[in-house]
Design an enzyme around this catalytic site. Structure first.
Site, mmCIF file in Angstrom:
data_model
loop_
_atom_site.group_PDB
_atom_site.id
_atom_site.type_symbol
_atom_site.label_atom_id
_atom_site.label_comp_id
_atom_site.label_asym_id
_atom_site.label_seq_id
_atom_site.Cartn_x
_atom_site.Cartn_y
_atom_site.Cartn_z
ATOM 1 N N SER A 111 3.099 24.543 68.885
ATOM 2 C CA SER A 111 1.708 24.327 68.190
ATOM 3 C C SER A 111 2.213 22.481 69.075
ATOM 4 O O SER A 111 3.368 22.534 69.660
ATOM 5 C CB SER A 111 1.482 24.290 67.644
ATOM 6 O OG SER A 111 2.794 23.224 66.635
ATOM 7 N N LYS A 112 0.800 22.327 69.089
ATOM 8 C CA LYS A 112 0.792 21.212 69.343
ATOM 9 C C LYS A 112 1.973 20.202 68.891
ATOM 10 O O LYS A 112 2.556 18.412 68.970
ATOM 11 C CB LYS A 112 -1.144 20.199 69.700
ATOM 12 C CG LYS A 112 -1.042 19.003 70.527
ATOM 13 C CD LYS A 112 -2.554 18.871 70.434
ATOM 14 C CE LYS A 112 -2.421 17.207 70.024
ATOM 15 N NZ LYS A 112 -3.352 16.881 69.067
#
Ligand code: GLU
Length: 506
Positions: A262-263
């Site tokens: 994920s970011k």
């Protein structure tokens, strides 16, 4: 005749394109090019609520930067446009009518409040609310209402959606080029909304209709879309269309291997997850990666050539890539390995390729005077001398600093250790030797200084470290004589004198 290969990358412009999205684009590109086919960019922007300004431009720029341009798309006309779904929105209504007429879809008038009520009611009982054959006749739709009631609701403007009528108690079996046979039990499936009350199709309808109209032969997309395959397969059947072949790519996993990348993982681990900077997240481009390195490491996230080879140029990837060699299981993302790839590409790059960026960096760091008497050829020599120790182009500036500015300080520990009683005498002799050279080539300097060392029966350790300290300020850097040749006679002499002055006070 076999169908022409036509694949599409179909992102929704809801934000910056994550590297997972870029990998999907890449695998589509590789597959298309390998089979002499077309790579299409289709912007899936039917969900107006999730539209983000700038996202489409970002996607296009990322593809250009990565070197995988599309053959047809929003800014490249083809025979199947427009390539933005919002510009095709009028075409979807007829398809929904077809499905309703065939009995494969129906109108549903349930209000958001009533659906919410059912959802929370189910949740409170530990169940999940599914809208399908087991309860649809108890809900508010054209299957539970009479023809007249339905017609009157529509005529009076009651908001409605159109849902797919999932068959009861059936198993849908289809195949995926990576996963083999895939089955879904319809009793677990929702009657998905195909058409929304705002007059826009949902992702499912628009996606299937457009893949059909654009003559897409293969749908290559991320694993997160695998659950949609059940509905998509049924939609193709309901329309009576031949379905494309499907390939669902494995997820990209966190560096720990647990969960989807994920970011936030990027923020925590200090590595980019976007190809280009998006809002406050630095991109691979801005972090100094070569697009070729990014393409190379992305290609190996889930695909392997079946050999030990790791370095692949784009043409080689096109030639070697096979969907059958894409793995089913998640591909662990390794940020350290991405650096390794960049380092390899930096080492393979010619100095001429690196020169423009290097020059810019040197100018910014040391000013115009540092560069004014250095030709491009000299700058390229400097690049070649220091690049071995660099992973990124911007690191070259610091590694090469002493070619542009005289050392302002010395590695004190090294200086104390290397500055011995006879060192002043040695550096004085070196200064004289250097002054008298007419041939200031590395080879001649090496020969001359080595002769001096053996004539005087000195050790290398007594001569070379002080010389290096004088020129570099530290005991690091490439071959001393190569450094001397680039610096030239005057700078060498001045730097040796400067070291002598500093060492006096030791
Ligand atoms: N619009 C979907 C996305 O955002 C496309 C999925 C597909 O390729 O079918 O990824």
């Amino acid at each position: 005749m076999t169908k022409k290969v036509r694949v599409r990358f179909a992102p929704s412009p809801t934000g910056g394109l994550h590297i997972g999205g870029l990998r999907t684009a890449l695998f589509n590109y590789l597959f298309a090019k390998k089979h002499g086919g077309d790579f299409i960019l289709r912007i899936e922007d039917t969900d107006q609520t999730r539209f983000v300004t700038g996202a489409e431009e970002y996607i296009e720029e990322a593809l250009i930067w990565a070197g995988i341009p599309y053959d047809e798309g929003p800014n490249k006309a083809g025979d199947f446009g427009p390539y933005r779904q919002s510009e095709r929105k009028d075409s979807y209504a007829t398809y929904i009518t077809t499905l309703i007429e065939k009995g494969a879809a129906y109108y549903a008038f349930d209000t958001p409040e009533s659906l919410n009520f059912h959802r929370t009611d189910h949740e409170s009982k530990g169940k999940t609310f599914i809208y399908n054959a087991h309860n649809r006749l108890k809900l508010d739709n054209s299957l539970s209402l009479s023809k007249e009631e339905t017609a009157s609701k529509i005529a009076t403007g009651t908001p409605y959606v159109v849902r797919f009528k999932t068959p009861e108690n059936t198993t849908i079996t289809t195949s995926d080029m990576i996963r083999g046979s895939v089955s879904f039990k319809t009793d677990t499936l929702d009657d998905k909304v195909l058409f929304k009350s705002d007059g826009m199709p949902t992702y499912h309808l628009a996606n299937v209709v457009d893949d059909h109209l654009m003559q897409i032969s293969h749908v290559i997309r991320g694993e997160e879309w695998l659950p949609s395959l059940a509905l998509h397969t049924q939609l193709y059947q309901a329309f009576g269309w031949e379905a494309p072949k499907f390939a669902h790519l494995p997820l990209i996993m966190k560096p720990t291997g647990k969960g989807k990348l994920s970011k936030r993982d990027g923020e925590k681990g200090g590595f980019p997850v976007f190809p280009l900077t998006w809002l406050s997240s630095t991109g691979y481009k801005e972090a100094g990666y070569f697009p070729e390195a990014v393409i190379n490491f992305l290609a190996l996230l889930g695909w392997n050539p079946g050999t030990e080879q790791e370095l692949f140029g784009l043409d080689e990837l096109v030639a070697t890539f096979e969907l059958e060699r894409v793995q089913k299981s998640g591909a662990r993302f390794d940020p350290e390995k991405t650096k390794w790839f960049n380092q390899q590409y930096l080492q393979m790059s010619t100095a001429a390729k690196i020169l423009p960026e290097f020059k810019k960096g040197v100018l910014a760091a040391f000013g115009a005077t540092a560069i004014e008497n250095k030709s491009d050829r000299v700058l390229e020599t400097i690049i070649d001398l220091v690049k071995e120790r660099a992973t990124f182009t911007h690191e070259l500036i610091e590694l090469a600093a002493y070619f542009f500015v005289d050392p302002t300080s010395y590695d004190q520990k090294a200086l104390k250790k290397q500055w011995k009683e006879n060192t002043p005498e040695i550096v004085a002799a070196l200064t004289e030797i250097i002054k008298s050279q007419t041939d200031f080539s590395s080879a001649n300097l090496e020969l001359t200084i080595k002769n001096y060392i053996s004539e005087k029966s000195l050790s290398f350790g007594a001569v070379m470290p002080p010389l290096r300290l004088a020129l570099v300020g530290a005991l690091s850097g490439p071959h001393v004589f190569d450094i001397m040749e680039v610096l030239g006679k005057d700078r060498c002499i001045e730097r040796i004198l400067a070291l002598g002055n500093t060492a006096k006070d030791l």
